[in-house]
Design a protein around this motif. Structure first.
Motif, PDB file in Angstrom:
ATOM      1  N   LEU A 240       2.341  11.276 -11.625  1.00 48.88           N
ATOM      2  CA  LEU A 240       1.870  11.607 -10.274  1.00 48.88           C
ATOM      3  C   LEU A 240       0.847  10.582  -9.790  1.00 48.88           C
ATOM      4  CD1 LEU A 240       1.406  15.488 -10.282  1.00 48.88           C
ATOM      5  CD2 LEU A 240       3.266  14.142  -9.274  1.00 48.88           C
ATOM      6  N   ARG A 241      -0.028  10.165 -10.685  1.00 48.11           N
ATOM      7  CA  ARG A 241      -1.051   9.179 -10.328  1.00 48.11           C
ATOM      8  C   ARG A 241      -0.415   7.855  -9.887  1.00 48.11           C
ATOM      9  NH1 ARG A 241      -4.094   6.915 -15.370  1.00 48.11           N
ATOM     10  NH2 ARG A 241      -2.195   5.671 -15.362  1.00 48.11           N
ATOM     11  N   ASP A 242       0.596   7.424 -10.655  1.00 46.52           N
ATOM     12  CA  ASP A 242       1.137   6.078 -10.442  1.00 46.52           C
ATOM     13  C   ASP A 242       2.335   6.038  -9.504  1.00 46.52           C
ATOM     14  OD1 ASP A 242      -0.787   5.252 -12.217  1.00 46.52           O
ATOM     15  OD2 ASP A 242       0.565   5.267 -13.956  1.00 46.52           O
ATOM     16  N   HIS A 243       3.082   7.116  -9.433  1.00 42.84           N
ATOM     17  CA  HIS A 243       4.321   7.111  -8.652  1.00 42.84           C
ATOM     18  C   HIS A 243       4.409   8.311  -7.714  1.00 42.84           C
ATOM     19  CE1 HIS A 243       5.588   3.977 -11.413  1.00 42.84           C
ATOM     20  NE2 HIS A 243       5.299   4.771 -12.419  1.00 42.84           N
ATOM     21  N   TYR A 250      -0.039  12.555  -2.684  1.00 45.10           N
ATOM     22  CA  TYR A 250      -0.930  11.476  -2.229  1.00 45.10           C
ATOM     23  C   TYR A 250      -1.804  10.936  -3.351  1.00 45.10           C
ATOM     24  CZ  TYR A 250       0.252  12.918   2.567  1.00 45.10           C
ATOM     25  OH  TYR A 250       0.906  13.211   3.741  1.00 45.10           O
ATOM     26  N   GLY A 251      -2.103  11.756  -4.326  1.00 42.10           N
ATOM     27  CA  GLY A 251      -2.952  11.268  -5.408  1.00 42.10           C
ATOM     28  C   GLY A 251      -3.149  12.346  -6.445  1.00 42.10           C
ATOM     29  N   ASN A 252      -3.389  11.925  -7.676  1.00 43.36           N
ATOM     30  CA  ASN A 252      -3.609  12.880  -8.757  1.00 43.36           C
ATOM     31  C   ASN A 252      -4.702  12.371  -9.690  1.00 43.36           C
ATOM     32  OD1 ASN A 252      -2.704  15.299 -10.368  1.00 43.36           O
ATOM     33  ND2 ASN A 252      -2.467  13.703 -11.920  1.00 43.36           N
ATOM     34  N   ARG A 253      -5.556  13.268 -10.079  1.00 41.93           N
ATOM     35  CA  ARG A 253      -6.581  12.970 -11.083  1.00 41.93           C
ATOM     36  C   ARG A 253      -6.436  13.959 -12.229  1.00 41.93           C
ATOM     37  NH1 ARG A 253     -10.304  13.417  -6.088  1.00 41.93           N
ATOM     38  NH2 ARG A 253     -10.453  11.240  -5.409  1.00 41.93           N
ATOM     39  N   TYR A 254      -6.333  13.410 -13.432  1.00 41.28           N
ATOM     40  CA  TYR A 254      -6.270  14.259 -14.621  1.00 41.28           C
ATOM     41  C   TYR A 254      -7.677  14.246 -15.229  1.00 41.28           C
ATOM     42  CZ  TYR A 254      -4.647  15.915 -19.233  1.00 41.28           C
ATOM     43  OH  TYR A 254      -4.460  16.604 -20.401  1.00 41.28           O
ATOM     44  N   MET A 255      -8.457  15.251 -14.941  1.00 41.97           N
ATOM     45  CA  MET A 255      -9.897  15.266 -15.184  1.00 41.97           C
ATOM     46  C   MET A 255     -10.239  15.955 -16.507  1.00 41.97           C
ATOM     47  SD  MET A 255     -10.866  14.092 -12.108  1.00 41.97           S
ATOM     48  CE  MET A 255     -12.624  14.329 -12.284  1.00 41.97           C
TER      49      MET A 255
END
Lengths: 346, 346
Positions: A240-243, A250-255
């Protein structure tokens, strides 16, 4: 068994639930219940971004926002997490929650000016805020005894709810789904305000924070989570972050959640912005990366049964255009909602 | 891109599709298109049941039903398949399709008397018929150049359709879903007519025939299907056969299609009876056995991409109470819809 939709948000339906009225979920889940006087919540993500080890100015900024949270009209609850993003920057995000919008609004204006109104040497800062009406918001918890995120400001947890454990449950738990398809309206636009960059997104932008807590797991369960589930989850989060843009993420952060002393805890969450709830549904239901996550989780949970100590939760918001605020200062162009717009100078 | 729902069955909706109007499926699929004059189809399963090697009387019965199919007003298409059931009986089922109900009705009465009206020494026989209006029926094909089952009597295949590759697509392809939840009405009941046993089921009983054709696969693709996909499919089929009742699946047969000369072909299908479309949806979407099938199929298809030679199809009917007929003679009590009722004598 109760409905995930609170009684005061029940509407005369023009759209049906996806399951029959006699549907029985195969395992229990719970939702956050707010006090009846709460009509809206605010969730504000305050980020610090830098490269390499934390410069003093970053540490100072983190102390500063914690201090600002403690001020009059500050959030009822906040937590902090970190992740290294797709261009190798460290991001530390402090997430704060309010259940009183008047208090949030009074608090926010000066906090915003302090956070993104002045440049800090060597670090970027950003603010991402949603302030949805409760009709545009839902939560889900695998157990009712440890609230996380927005649920920490709710008065209590529900009993077992009906609308879960099927594809479409997320939508069915959002009260507005009773009458509205929540279709997205338009495309995100970049607003330049000097060096501050704002993004104005669109109606029905969707946010999910989806969390994992393995702090109670022991021995073989812990090993199973860390060896079999977490790597598959990470792979999906990185996709999700890269593609993500190709599928309207629109964007993903794995926190990784940080403890009060700044050390990493045994909790994580994925946080992603979507063009629509429908786009999130499609990824979750049929994309190979999430099908793998779902398969790994199913295998894990069916192996362990009710004895599983892993805790899972999420919170999902489908925000109206006027319930959003995105502002970035000195952040790289792939940060948060900036990734959804063209930020290169003409 | 066209709708799976034919234009002449479009209705003013009181129920929404599960996907937005601009939904684009990630890969192509097709549906059978009937001639505009067709309003109803009939699908009739004629079974022979015995233990061990085929007695002469079984071989004779199979020749007899083939002869009956060839008579005036016989089916436009039929095929034959076999499987060994949960109590170890061999079952050979000849499935016949009509697109003209007047012809079917004229043909059926004597055919029925001949098939289940007289006992045959050492074998059981059964008839399972649905004759749904087209509004209660849908198909799906991974390629448009080889019709199977009911599609063999349709005039042609559609172009690429929109309503597939998401959970809920099956329902959305059934025209009646535009206005009706298709909830089940009541429970199956046993009717004794001498030694003939009939089952009267209930409104909105659901039948799926879901097929696989690996006859065109070669080398590594064939190995991948037979080693990685088929065993997982078989496991799911056996779960439904042995434990289906707990999830409202009345019965399942995992059939191997027979060629014209009686030898086994490289085609199979699962055929199952469900209390409701909703019950089938729940199993497909979230039961570990089908999640494994789905995961194996996804992995297979994403490994092979458009070069895959495996062909998949299904046909699904949600039948009104008066569109059904189930009759069993000398069959064991776990046969077909008999498994859904108590057949032991008082």
């Amino acid at each position: 068994m109760e409905s995930a939709i609170p009684q005061n948000l029940e509407m005369k339906r023009s759209r049906h639930k996806r399951v029959p009225d006699d549907y029985q979920p195969p395992y229990p889940s719970f939702v956050a219940r707010y006090k009846p006087t709460v009509s809206r919540v605010a969730m504000a993500y305050f980020g610090v971004q830098y490269r390499g080890t934390a410069p003093t100015v970053a540490t100072a900024a983190l102390a500063e926002i914690a201090g600002t949270f403690a001020k009059e009209s500050g959030p009822s609850h906040w937590d902090r997490a970190r992740y290294i993003d797709q261009v190798g920057h460290e991001n530390v995000v402090s997430v704060a929650y309010w259940d009183d919008i008047a208090r949030f609004d009074a608090w926010f204006a000066p906090a915003r000016e302090a956070w993104t109104g002045k440049a800090r040497d060597g670090i970027g800062t950003f603010i991402e805020v949603l302030r949805p009406s409760l009709a545009r918001h839902e939560t889900l918890f695998s157990s009712s005894d440890r609230p996380e995120g927005v649920a920490a400001i709710a008065g209590r947890m529900s009993g077992e709810v009906q609308e879960h454990a099927y594809w479409g449950g997320m939508r069915d738990r959002i009260p507005l789904s009773q009458t509205d398809a929540m279709a997205p309206g338009g495309n995100p636009e970049l607003i330049r305000d000097g060096t501050r960059l704002r993004v104005e997104a669109h109606d029905n932008l969707c946010l999910i924070r989806s969390g994992q807590d393995w702090s109670d797991t022991e021995a073989s369960e812990r090993k199973l989570y860390l060896d079999e589930v977490e790597p598959v989850l990470r792979e999906g989060m990185e996709f999700l972050r890269d593609h993500g843009l190709g599928i309207d993420c629109y964007g993903n952060r794995y926190m990784r959640v940080l403890a009060a002393d700044g050390s990493v805890s045994e909790k994580s969450y994925g946080q992603s912005w979507w063009k629509s709830l429908a786009a999130l549904e499609r990824w979750a239901e049929s994309h190979p990366t999430h099908v793998k996550i779902f398969g790994a989780a199913m295998k894990y949970l069916s192996t362990l049964g009710p004895s599983a100590k892993l805790r899972l939760y999420h919170e999902v918001t489908v925000a109206a255009a006027d319930e959003q605020f995105f502002e970035y200062l000195n952040c790289h162009p792939k940060t948060g909602m900036l990734a959804a717009v063209e930020t290169a100078s003409a």
